[in-house]
Design an enzyme around this catalytic site. Structure first.
Site, PDB file in Angstrom:
ATOM      1  N   HIS A 133      18.710  -1.471  -1.850  1.00 29.05           N
ATOM      2  CA  HIS A 133      18.351  -2.569  -1.207  1.00 29.05           C
ATOM      3  C   HIS A 133      17.193  -3.195  -1.981  1.00 29.05           C
ATOM      4  O   HIS A 133      17.235  -4.578  -2.172  1.00 29.05           O
ATOM      5  CB  HIS A 133      18.128  -2.334   0.247  1.00 29.05           C
ATOM      6  CG  HIS A 133      16.921  -1.177   0.382  1.00 29.05           C
ATOM      7  ND1 HIS A 133      17.169  -0.027  -0.164  1.00 29.05           N
ATOM      8  CD2 HIS A 133      16.002  -1.120   0.990  1.00 29.05           C
ATOM      9  CE1 HIS A 133      16.128   0.807   0.132  1.00 29.05           C
ATOM     10  NE2 HIS A 133      15.422  -0.030   0.843  1.00 29.05           N
ATOM     11  N   ASP A 151       9.505  -6.169   2.363  1.00 31.49           N
ATOM     12  CA  ASP A 151       9.374  -5.590   3.853  1.00 31.49           C
ATOM     13  C   ASP A 151      10.784  -5.200   3.920  1.00 31.49           C
ATOM     14  O   ASP A 151      11.987  -5.777   3.412  1.00 31.49           O
ATOM     15  CB  ASP A 151       9.150  -6.797   4.655  1.00 31.49           C
ATOM     16  CG  ASP A 151       8.772  -6.139   6.117  1.00 31.49           C
ATOM     17  OD1 ASP A 151       7.622  -5.433   6.090  1.00 31.49           O
ATOM     18  OD2 ASP A 151       9.835  -6.144   7.142  1.00 31.49           O
ATOM     19  N   HIS A 199       0.745  -1.293   0.087  1.00 33.84           N
ATOM     20  CA  HIS A 199       0.173  -0.070   0.022  1.00 33.84           C
ATOM     21  C   HIS A 199       0.884   1.138   0.099  1.00 33.84           C
ATOM     22  O   HIS A 199       0.274   2.329   0.232  1.00 33.84           O
ATOM     23  CB  HIS A 199      -0.785  -0.088   1.143  1.00 33.84           C
ATOM     24  CG  HIS A 199      -2.148  -0.970   1.123  1.00 33.84           C
ATOM     25  ND1 HIS A 199      -2.353  -2.146   1.555  1.00 33.84           N
ATOM     26  CD2 HIS A 199      -3.197  -0.615   0.270  1.00 33.84           C
ATOM     27  CE1 HIS A 199      -3.353  -2.554   1.291  1.00 33.84           C
ATOM     28  NE2 HIS A 199      -4.132  -1.899   0.328  1.00 33.84           N
ATOM     29  N   ASN A 200       2.084   1.112   0.009  1.00 29.53           N
ATOM     30  CA  ASN A 200       3.227   2.225  -0.083  1.00 29.53           C
ATOM     31  C   ASN A 200       3.102   2.784  -1.688  1.00 29.53           C
ATOM     32  O   ASN A 200       3.612   2.016  -2.414  1.00 29.53           O
ATOM     33  CB  ASN A 200       4.459   1.783   0.228  1.00 29.53           C
ATOM     34  CG  ASN A 200       5.267   3.037   0.541  1.00 29.53           C
ATOM     35  OD1 ASN A 200       5.362   3.775  -0.405  1.00 29.53           O
ATOM     36  ND2 ASN A 200       6.268   2.798   1.380  1.00 29.53           N
ATOM     37  N   PRO A 201       2.730   3.744  -1.886  1.00 30.05           N
ATOM     38  CA  PRO A 201       2.593   4.264  -3.496  1.00 30.05           C
ATOM     39  C   PRO A 201       4.047   4.485  -4.006  1.00 30.05           C
ATOM     40  O   PRO A 201       4.413   4.416  -5.081  1.00 30.05           O
ATOM     41  CB  PRO A 201       1.785   5.799  -3.084  1.00 30.05           C
ATOM     42  CG  PRO A 201       1.886   6.146  -2.103  1.00 30.05           C
ATOM     43  CD  PRO A 201       2.023   4.827  -1.314  1.00 30.05           C
TER      44      PRO A 201
HETATM   45  P1  ITT Z   1       3.959  -1.977   2.862  1.00 26.54           P
HETATM   46  O1  ITT Z   1       3.895  -2.895   4.144  1.00 26.54           O
HETATM   47  O2  ITT Z   1       2.304  -1.794   2.356  1.00 26.54           O
HETATM   48  O3  ITT Z   1       4.700  -2.574   1.663  1.00 26.54           O
HETATM   49  P2  ITT Z   1       5.275  -0.064   4.499  1.00 26.54           P
HETATM   50  O4  ITT Z   1       5.557   1.598   4.053  1.00 26.54           O
HETATM   51  O5  ITT Z   1       4.480  -0.336   5.637  1.00 26.54           O
HETATM   52  O6  ITT Z   1       4.344  -0.679   3.282  1.00 26.54           O
HETATM   53  P3  ITT Z   1       7.283  -1.689   5.451  1.00 26.54           P
HETATM   54  O7  ITT Z   1       6.360  -2.323   6.232  1.00 26.54           O
HETATM   55  O8  ITT Z   1       8.229  -2.616   4.621  1.00 26.54           O
HETATM   56  O9  ITT Z   1       6.585  -0.977   4.267  1.00 26.54           O
HETATM   57  O10 ITT Z   1       8.051  -0.527   5.943  1.00 26.54           O
HETATM   58  C1  ITT Z   1       9.215   0.094   5.306  1.00 26.54           C
HETATM   59  C2  ITT Z   1       9.486   1.315   6.005  1.00 26.54           C
HETATM   60  O11 ITT Z   1      11.048   1.542   5.865  1.00 26.54           O
HETATM   61  C3  ITT Z   1       8.954   2.441   4.993  1.00 26.54           C
HETATM   62  O12 ITT Z   1       7.815   2.880   5.329  1.00 26.54           O
HETATM   63  C4  ITT Z   1      10.326   3.491   5.280  1.00 26.54           C
HETATM   64  O13 ITT Z   1       9.989   4.127   6.501  1.00 26.54           O
HETATM   65  C5  ITT Z   1      11.279   2.695   5.327  1.00 26.54           C
HETATM   66  N1  ITT Z   1      11.972   2.326   3.961  1.00 26.54           N
HETATM   67  C6  ITT Z   1      12.113   1.268   3.198  1.00 26.54           C
HETATM   68  N2  ITT Z   1      12.802   1.127   2.051  1.00 26.54           N
HETATM   69  C7  ITT Z   1      12.944   2.339   2.299  1.00 26.54           C
HETATM   70  C8  ITT Z   1      13.522   3.268   1.126  1.00 26.54           C
HETATM   71  O14 ITT Z   1      13.927   2.800   0.014  1.00 26.54           O
HETATM   72  N3  ITT Z   1      13.623   4.762   1.271  1.00 26.54           N
HETATM   73  C9  ITT Z   1      13.430   5.300   2.331  1.00 26.54           C
HETATM   74  N4  ITT Z   1      12.539   4.451   3.458  1.00 26.54           N
HETATM   75  C10 ITT Z   1      12.701   3.116   3.265  1.00 26.54           C
END
Ligand code: ITT
Length: 206
Positions: free
Chosen positions: A186, A70, A8-10
């Site tokens: 990553h 994740d 759900h992360n756009p």
């Molecule tokens: P979904 O679970 O719906 O995929 P989410 O944003 O909640 O969305 P995560 O539980 O994997 O996803 O949380 C990952 C968090 O880590 C994200 O919200 C950022 O705060 C951080 N993060 C991960 N990858 C990142 C990136 O490439 N750049 C910046 N922050 C990142």
């Protein structure tokens, strides 16, 4: 082949779709396309556990091959925080400008700036689509080592991007374009490995 992006992360959708432009054979769908607004609770203590949980949940809801990521940022001087709790760290709804400012403040006297972004990508297959004995889940990890800068810089990307400088670069993730970030990130690393296994599996199935 249809592939559901189970996030759900756009911003993740933007990055994952950009990574999939090299794969016209894959038809990409999002949770929004399927009007799936709910999301599972991330109850696992590891990136791998939560990636598998999200991919399987979406696969069971949709009946489609489903890919979840994740991910999080581990900062050595903060004992690996925010880590697996990156999304919830300092409050789920706290704006990242504030979260990043708090982290920079906590590190202001700190000379150890080492940090890394970790992503685990999981792809879950519907039971009807894989043969007995074949793996029903693909899991792969990507890690980008780097450091925490002394100020938040750049406006691309999302989350902790403005404070993270990937190893070998002088710019933060937020100062890189989506394509350049994807080349080193990553998520790009984990994604490319998982997609390779997915495509090889499909070609064996033909
Ligand atoms: P979904 O679970 O719906 O995929 P989410 O944003 O909640 O969305 P995560 O539980 O994997 O996803 O949380 C990952 C968090 O880590 C994200 O919200 C950022 O705060 C951080 N993060 C991960 N990858 C990142 C990136 O490439 N750049 C910046 N922050 C990142």
């Amino acid at each position: 082949m249809k592939l559901l992006l189970a996030t759900h992360n756009p911003n993740k959708v933007i990055e994952l779709k950009a990574l999939l432009t090299d794969h016209p054979e894959i038809e990409v769908l999002t949770l929004n396309d399927l009007n799936i607004a709910e999301e599972p609770e991330e109850t696992e203590p590891s990136f791998e556990g939560n990636a598998i949980l999200k991919a399987q949940w979406a696969m069971e809801r949709s009946g489609l091959i489903s890919l979840a990521d994740d991910s999080g940022l581990e900062i050595d001087a903060l004992n690996g925080e925010p880590g697996v709790y990156s999304a919830r760290y300092l409050g789920k709804d706290t704006p990242y400008t504030l979260k990043n400012a708090i982290i920079l403040d906590r590190l202001k006297e700190e000379s150890d700036r080492r940090a890394r972004f970790v992503s685990v990508v999981a792809i879950a297959y519907p039971k009807s689509m894989h043969n007995e004995g074949d793996t029903a889940i693909i899991v792969s990890e990507g890690i980008m080592e780097g450091s925490i800068g002394f100020e938040a810089l750049g406006s691309n990307g999302f989350g902790y991007d403005p404070i993270f400088i990937p190893y070998g670069h002088t710019l933060t993730y937020a100062q890189l374009s989506t394509d350049v970030k994807n080349k080193v990130s990553h998520r790009g690393q984990a994604f490319r490995k998982a997609i390779r296994v997915l495509i090889e599996g499909e070609s064996h199935a033909l």
